[in-house]
Design a protein around this motif. Structure first.
Motif, mmCIF file in Angstrom:
data_model
loop_
_atom_site.group_PDB
_atom_site.id
_atom_site.type_symbol
_atom_site.label_atom_id
_atom_site.label_comp_id
_atom_site.label_asym_id
_atom_site.label_seq_id
_atom_site.Cartn_x
_atom_site.Cartn_y
_atom_site.Cartn_z
ATOM 1 N N TRP A 1 0.557 2.929 -2.111
ATOM 2 C CA TRP A 1 -0.361 2.326 -1.136
ATOM 3 C C TRP A 1 -1.800 2.327 -1.663
ATOM 4 O O TRP A 1 -2.548 1.371 -1.429
ATOM 5 N N CYS B 1 -2.264 -0.609 -3.811
ATOM 6 C CA CYS B 1 -2.449 -1.840 -3.028
ATOM 7 C C CYS B 1 -3.905 -1.989 -2.587
ATOM 8 O O CYS B 1 -4.490 -3.077 -2.683
ATOM 9 N N ALA C 1 -0.501 -7.508 -0.952
ATOM 10 C CA ALA C 1 -0.137 -6.303 -1.695
ATOM 11 C C ALA C 1 0.846 -5.505 -0.850
ATOM 12 O O ALA C 1 0.582 -5.230 0.322
ATOM 13 N N SER C 2 1.975 -5.157 -1.452
ATOM 14 C CA SER C 2 3.052 -4.512 -0.697
ATOM 15 C C SER C 2 3.501 -3.251 -1.413
ATOM 16 O O SER C 2 3.741 -3.261 -2.619
ATOM 17 N N ALA C 3 3.625 -2.154 -0.657
ATOM 18 C CA ALA C 3 4.231 -0.911 -1.137
ATOM 19 C C ALA C 3 5.624 -0.826 -0.525
ATOM 20 O O ALA C 3 5.760 -0.707 0.697
ATOM 21 N N ARG D 1 -0.881 -11.562 -5.799
ATOM 22 C CA ARG D 1 0.128 -10.688 -5.204
ATOM 23 C C ARG D 1 0.311 -9.443 -6.058
ATOM 24 O O ARG D 1 0.150 -9.484 -7.270
ATOM 25 N N ASN E 1 3.127 -6.078 -6.395
ATOM 26 C CA ASN E 1 4.344 -5.386 -6.014
ATOM 27 C C ASN E 1 4.223 -3.924 -6.441
ATOM 28 O O ASN E 1 4.389 -3.591 -7.612
ATOM 29 N N ALA E 2 3.888 -3.057 -5.498
ATOM 30 C CA ALA E 2 3.784 -1.623 -5.763
ATOM 31 C C ALA E 2 5.117 -0.989 -5.362
ATOM 32 O O ALA E 2 5.312 -0.599 -4.211
ATOM 33 N N LEU F 1 -1.847 -6.576 3.750
ATOM 34 C CA LEU F 1 -1.327 -5.327 3.203
ATOM 35 C C LEU F 1 -0.057 -4.946 3.958
ATOM 36 O O LEU F 1 0.024 -5.114 5.175
#
Length: 726
Positions: free
Chosen positions: A296, A299, A254-256, A278, A280-281, A231
Motif C-alpha cells: 500500500w 501505491c 494503483a492497487s495492492a 497503473r 500493480n503492487a 487507490l
C-alpha cells in the motif's frame, strides 16, 4: 403545554365517568375533543420549532461552522434501502456486509447522512463509464414484472429493482465526492455491491456498475478536477477500474492485491498499462500486515511521484477481504492492521493537499465492520493508542529435533522419526518447516493421514470436519467445522462433546536448520508433544467406515492407478470437462465460459493476430454477425495424477465441445511460471499471444482457432476413457 397537561387527566375522568347523564356525557366528549385538538396543535408548534433549529444549524454548517457541527472529521453516506438488491442463497455478497459495517461505524464519532432518493445525475455518471448496451441489459433484468434473478456473469446477478439500487449506490459516491470537495472531512460511501470489477461493457465479480470509476469521471468532467487517483486495497485486482484507467489519461490507478487470485489480472508488477498510469503492487498468498502495508505504501508513493497541483482527488476502493477470516482470499490481516492503511492514506492526502473519498468494495467475513471502523480511526484522532512497544525477546532453549535431510520437501507433509518420538512435519513452499501436533480437532483424526496440507497458503485441512489451520501460528482459517454444519436451515447440527467443540487451534513449532540439524524452541516443541492426543471421537468410528474417509496416501494411489472417465457437461453458460474415477474422485477439470453477447473489438483482434489483418478470414456467426469466442476460465489437475496426460486430454476435449457448439475461437489467460514452456506448448497447438494494446485489461492472454479436423482432438491418456461431446 402545562395547561394541556393539567386538563388531560380531567378529560379522561369525564369520559370514563359511569354516572354522568347523556347530556353531560356529550359535553364531556366535546371537551375531551377540544383538549386533544389543542394537544395536537402544541405538537405541531414544537415540530416547527425543531425544523427552524435544524435550518439554523444547516446555515451555520455552510457558513463555516464545520468544526462545531462535525467534530469527528468523518461523514458517512448510507442508503437504508441497499437490501433491495440481493444475490442467490449462499452467495458471499449479502446485505449483512453493510449492516455489520453500519453497526461498527455507529460506535464511532462519525456523522451520518441517509440517502432519501437517487440523484438525478446518477445515471448520467454511470453512462460516462459504461456502454448503453450494458446499462440496457441491467435495466431489462431489473424490470418490475420480472421474477427471480438474471445471471449477467458467472457469479453476478440482477433482480427486480437492481438498477435503481445501483443508482442509489452511485449517488452515495457522488455525494461523498461533493462533500469531500467542499468540506475538510473524510467522505465515506457505505454502499454495496462492490463495483471495481465491472468494465465498460460487462458486469463481473458481483459488480454491476463501477462506482469508483463513475465518481472519478464525475470529479473530472463536472467538478473540473485536474487529476484523480484511484487507490485500491481490495485483495482482488480491480480489472474494471484498470480498464477505465487505460482510457483516461487524467486518472491514475494503483492497487495492492494478492496474486495469483481471481480475476487473474494485475499479476505483473512491471505492467503500467497503455498510458503508464497503473501500478500493480502484488503480494503473495499468505501475506501478513507488514507485506500488505508495504504494498500500500508503494501505491501511495506511485501517486505522489506522478501528480502535481492540489486540484485533485483521492478515491479509495476499500475492500476488507485481506482479513485472515475471509473465505475468498488467503491473506492474513487483522482488523486493527487497517489503522496503518488509514494513517498512511491520511498522511499522503495531507502532503498532497487533496480530499479523500473512501467507498466500500469487497470483504466477506464477519469482521468487515471492525476493520472498516479501524480504517477511519486516523481521521477521528483516535489512533494514538496504537503505538506498539516491542517487548524484549524471550530467549528459549533450542533442542535438536532431526537431521535436515529428514525434513519433507517443500509443499509436503511427512511423519519423521526423531529423538522425541514420531513427529508430523510440514514444509511450506518457501522452505519453512513446522512440527504439528499428532491429532487435529475436533474429531481427533491423525494429522499425517487425514490432514490435507497446502504449502502455498500454509494451511492444513482436517478432512473430517473441513476445518483449516495455519501451520505457522495454529490459528483457524475460515469457518470452524464447515463440513459438519447443517446444509438445510432447519437441519439439526451434529452434537459434539465440549472437549472436541472448544478446541479452536493447534500447537505448532517452527524448525530452524543450523549446520545440517533441525532445531526447535523447547517450549514450542513441548507444547506440540504434550498437546492432548485425543482419541478418535467414538461416534465417528462407525461413520468413518460408512462414509469411507479417504487418506492422503490412498488418494494419491487412486489418482495414479484408477481408471477415469472424461466427460463434458454444460450448465448456466459454463462448459466443464472433468476426469472422474469410478469411486467419485475428481482428478482434474477444465472450465470454459460460453458468452452470449459479443465483446466489442474482438473481431479486429482476431484478424490482426490469427489472420494477418485480413478481416474476411474471420469466421463469424451467421445469426449475430460476429465471431463466437469461448473464454477459458480455469484448469486444474491433481498433482498425483499429472503423469497421465490428463491436462492435454481435458483441454482438447473442451476445445472439441466448444467447436460442436459453433464456437470458432478460444481465449484464455496463460499462467506460465516464467520458464516459457507452457506458452510454447499452447503455441504448438495454434494459439498466439495477445499483445496488451489489442485487448486492454487482459494481461498474458492467448487466443487460437478451433480446427474442424476431429483428429486434432484425439489424444490418449493413461487409464482414461473419453466420452466425446457431440
Amino acid at each position: 403545554g402545562a395547561s394541556a397537561l393539567a386538563l388531560r387527566p380531567a378529560s379522561v375522568s369525564l369520559v370514563t365517568s359511569r354516572n354522568a347523564a347523556p347530556f353531560h356525557a356529550a359535553q364531556s366528549y366535546r371537551r375531551a375533543a377540544l383538549v386533544l385538538w389543542h394537544w395536537a396543535a402544541l405538537r405541531r408548534a414544537a415540530m416547527r420549532l425543531l425544523w427552524r433549529c435544524a435550518l439554523v444549524h444547516s446555515v451555520a454548517l455552510h457558513s463555516g461552522g464545520v468544526n462545531a457541527l462535525h467534530p469527528s472529521g468523518v461523514k458517512i453516506f448510507y442508503d437504508p434501502r441497499h437490501a433491495t438488491h440481493s444475490n442467490a442463497k449462499g452467495h458471499p455478497e449479502t446485505p449483512r456486509r453493510v449492516d455489520d459495517c453500519r453497526r461498527a461505524l455507529e460506535k464511532t464519532d462519525a456523522t451520518w447522512q441517509y440517502l432519501k432518493q437517487a440523484r438525478t445525475d446518477a445515471e448520467e455518471s454511470v453512462r460516462r463509464v459504461h456502454s448503453n448496451q450494458h446499462i440496457s441489459r441491467v435495466k431489462k433484468a431489473s424490470k418490475f414484472y420480472r421474477f427471480g434473478r438474471t445471471r449477467l456473469a458467472v457469479d453476478t446477478y440482477a433482480k427486480r429493482g437492481s438498477h435503481q439500487t445501483m443508482l442509489r449506490a452511485q449517488s452515495l459516491w457522488l455525494d461523498a465526492v461533493d462533500h469531500a470537495s467542499i468540506q475538510n472531512e473524510l467522505a465515506v460511501a457505505l454502499s454495496r455491491p462492490p463495483g471495481h470489477h465491472a468494465s465498460r461493457h460487462v458486469a463481473d465479480g458481483f459488480c454491476l456498475y463501477n462506482f469508483a470509476a463513475g465518481a472519478a469521471a464525475y470529479a473530472l468532467d463536472v467538478l473540473g478536477k485536474d487529476w484523480v487517483a484511484l487507490l485500491d486495497f481490495d485483495v482482488h485486482h480491480g480489472n474494471g477500474v484498470a480498464a477505465y484507467a487505460d482510457e483516461e489519461a487524467r486518472v491514475m490507478y494503483a492497487s495492492a492485491h494478492q496474486a495469483p487470485l481471481w480475476p487473474n489480472t494485475g499479476d505483473d508488477p512491471s505492467d503500467q498499462g497503455l498510458l503508464g498510469n497503473r501500478l500493480n503492487a502484488c503480494v503473495k498468498r499468505g501475506a501478513d500486515a507488514v507485506e500488505f502495508c508495504g504494498a500500500w505504501d508503494r501505491c501511495l508513493k506511485f501517486v505522489a511521484d506522478r501528480v502535481s497541483g492540489s486540484n485533485g482527488l483521492l478515491v479509495v476502493s476499500a475492500g476488507f477481504d485481506a482479513l485472515l477470516e475471509d473465505p475468498l482470499a488467503q491473506c492474513r490481516l487483522r482488523p486493527q492492521d487497517y489503522v496503518r492503511i488509514g494513517r498512511a492514506t491520511k498522511d499522503a492526502a495531507e502532503t498532497l493537499g487533496v480530499p479523500v473519498v473512501l467507498g466500500l468494495e469487497g470483504g466477506y467475513s464477519t469482521k468487515v465492520g471492525d476493520a472498516f471502523a479501524h480504517s477511519i480511526r486516523p481521521w477521528l484522532g483516535d489512533d494514538a493508542d496504537l503505538v506498539e512497544v516491542e517487548a524484549a525477546p524471550k530467549l528459549a532453549r533450542r533442542v535438536e529435533v532431526c537431521e535436515s535431510n529428514q525434513l519433507p520437501e517443500p509443499g509436503a507433509l511427512r511423519c519423521v522419526s526423531t529423538k522425541h518420538g514420531p513427529l508430523t512435519i510440514a514444509t511450506t513452499s518457501d522452505g519453512a518447516a513446522y512440527a504439528l501436533q499428532k491429532r487435529l480437532p475436533p474429531y481427533g483424526l491423525a494429522t499425517r493421514f487425514y490432514g490435507d496440507f497446502d504449502g502455498q497458503v500454509r494451511t492444513i485441512k482436517d478432512r473430517g470436519s473441513g476445518t483449516k489451520f495455519y501451520v505457522d501460528s495454529g490459528d483457524v482459517r475460515g469457518p470452524w467445522c464447515p463440513a459438519i454444519l447443517p446444509k438445510r436451515p432447519l437441519a439439526r447440527r451434529r452434537r459434539l462433546p465440549a472437549d472436541y467443540r472448544d478446541a479452536s487451534a493447534i500447537q505448532t513449532a517452527r524448525l530452524d536448520v543450523v549446520d545440517g540439524v533441525a532445531t526447535a524452541s523447547s517450549d514450542e516443541l513441548e507444547a506440540v508433544l504434550s498437546a492432548a492426543p485425543r482419541q478418535l471421537y467414538p461416534k465417528l468410528r462407525k461413520r468413518r467406515r460408512r462414509r469411507r474417509l479417504v487418506t492422503q496416501r490412498s488418494f494419491a494411489r487412486a489418482a495414479q492407478n484408477d481408471r477415469a472417465t472424461v466427460a463434458t457437461s454444460i450448465k448456466n453458460g459454463e462448459l466443464r470437462t472433468a476426469a472422474v474415477t469410478s469411486t467419485g474422485l475428481e482428478l482434474g477439470y477444465y472450465l470454459v465460459r460460453l458468452p452470449d453477447e459479443p465483446t466489442p473489438g474482438t473481431d479486429d483482434a482476431l484478424s490482426a493476430i490469427l489472420h494477418g489483418g485480413d478481416s474476411t478470414k474471420v469466421e463469424r456467426d451467421s445469426r449475430r454477425g460476429t465471431a463466437k469466442v469461448a473464454a477459458g476460465v480455469a484448469v486444474f489437475v491433481e498433482p498425483a495424477a499429472r503423469g497421465r496426460n490428463i491436462g492435454e486430454v481435458l483441454f482438447k476435449e473442451a476445445m472439441r465441445a466448444c467447436r460442436a457448439l459453433d464456437f470458432r475461437y478460444m481465449l484464455f489467460v496463460e499462467r506460465d511460471g516464467g520458464s516459457g514452456k507452457l506458452v510454447k506448448w499452447y503455441e504448438a497447438m495454434g494459439f498466439r499471444v495477445v499483445p496488451p494494446d489489442v485487448l486492454p485489461g487482459l494481461d498474458r492472454a492467448m487466443v487460437g482457432y478451433l480446427p474442424s479436423d476431429q483428429t486434432f482432438y484425439d489424444v490418449e491418456g493413461v487409464g482414461l476413457d473419453v466420452e466425446k461431446y457431440s
